[in-house]
Design a protein around this motif. Structure first.
Motif, short mmCIF file in Angstrom:
data_model
loop_
_atom_site.label_atom_id
_atom_site.label_comp_id
_atom_site.label_asym_id
_atom_site.label_seq_id
_atom_site.Cartn_x
_atom_site.Cartn_y
_atom_site.Cartn_z
N LYS A 64 2.29 -4.78 8.80
CA LYS A 64 0.85 -4.70 9.06
C LYS A 64 0.20 -3.80 8.02
CE LYS A 64 1.55 -5.02 14.03
NZ LYS A 64 1.45 -4.32 15.29
N GLU A 65 -0.95 -4.21 7.53
CA GLU A 65 -1.73 -3.40 6.59
C GLU A 65 -3.03 -2.99 7.24
OE1 GLU A 65 -2.24 -5.16 2.73
OE2 GLU A 65 -0.23 -6.02 2.78
N THR A 66 -3.32 -1.69 7.18
CA THR A 66 -4.57 -1.15 7.73
C THR A 66 -5.11 -0.09 6.78
OG1 THR A 66 -3.35 0.50 9.02
CG2 THR A 66 -3.91 -1.55 10.14
N THR A 67 -6.23 0.50 7.15
CA THR A 67 -6.82 1.59 6.39
C THR A 67 -7.00 2.78 7.33
OG1 THR A 67 -8.01 -0.01 5.03
CG2 THR A 67 -8.78 2.26 4.94
N LYS A 73 -4.92 3.41 2.24
CA LYS A 73 -4.20 2.23 2.69
C LYS A 73 -2.95 2.67 3.45
CE LYS A 73 -2.76 -2.27 1.31
NZ LYS A 73 -3.15 -3.32 0.42
N VAL A 97 0.57 0.92 5.22
CA VAL A 97 1.44 -0.23 5.46
C VAL A 97 2.47 0.20 6.50
CG1 VAL A 97 3.10 -1.82 4.45
CG2 VAL A 97 1.13 -1.12 3.12
N SER A 135 5.97 3.87 8.28
CA SER A 135 4.63 3.78 7.70
C SER A 135 4.64 4.35 6.29
CB SER A 135 3.62 4.56 8.53
OG SER A 135 3.49 4.00 9.81
N ALA A 164 1.65 3.06 -0.68
CA ALA A 164 1.38 1.89 0.15
C ALA A 164 0.72 0.79 -0.68
CB ALA A 164 0.48 2.26 1.33
N GLU A 165 -0.18 1.17 -1.57
CA GLU A 165 -0.83 0.18 -2.44
C GLU A 165 0.19 -0.49 -3.37
OE1 GLU A 165 -4.10 2.05 -4.49
OE2 GLU A 165 -4.92 2.84 -2.62
N SER A 191 2.73 -2.71 -0.97
CA SER A 191 2.13 -3.77 -0.18
C SER A 191 2.43 -5.18 -0.71
CB SER A 191 0.63 -3.55 -0.07
OG SER A 191 0.03 -4.59 0.63
#
Length: 84
Positions: free
Chosen positions: A15-18, A24, A26, A46, A52-53, A56
């Protein structure tokens, strides 16, 4: 106290969120099975920020990954201590 853990396993749902700070995030599950006769252990992982960038577009479900992280203990809603 710093507790370092090293895990090698396969990724599950990704899952990707902010974050609220705009970074970012992940998140993914990690299935770890030490050997064929052992019970599978599940971990929630996480990655935050620049890493994360970078990761991803590379991470995919079922991919074998190596994770080195800091473990921390917190109290859950059930009142028991949980390690994350």
């Amino acid at each position: 106290m710093y507790q370092k853990i090293i895990l090698v396993g396969r990724t599950t749902e990704i899952k990707e969120t902010t974050s609220q700070a705009g970074n970012k995030v992940v998140s993914f599950g990690l299935a770890v099975q030490p050997n064929m006769n052992a019970k599978t252990e599940w971990f929630n992982c996480s990655i935050i920020g620049k890493f994360a960038e970078t990761m991803s577009p590379i991470l995919g479900k079922g991919q074998l990954v190596f994770v080195e992280a800091q473990a921390s203990t917190n109290e859950g809603q059930d009142g028991r201590k949980h390690t994350s």
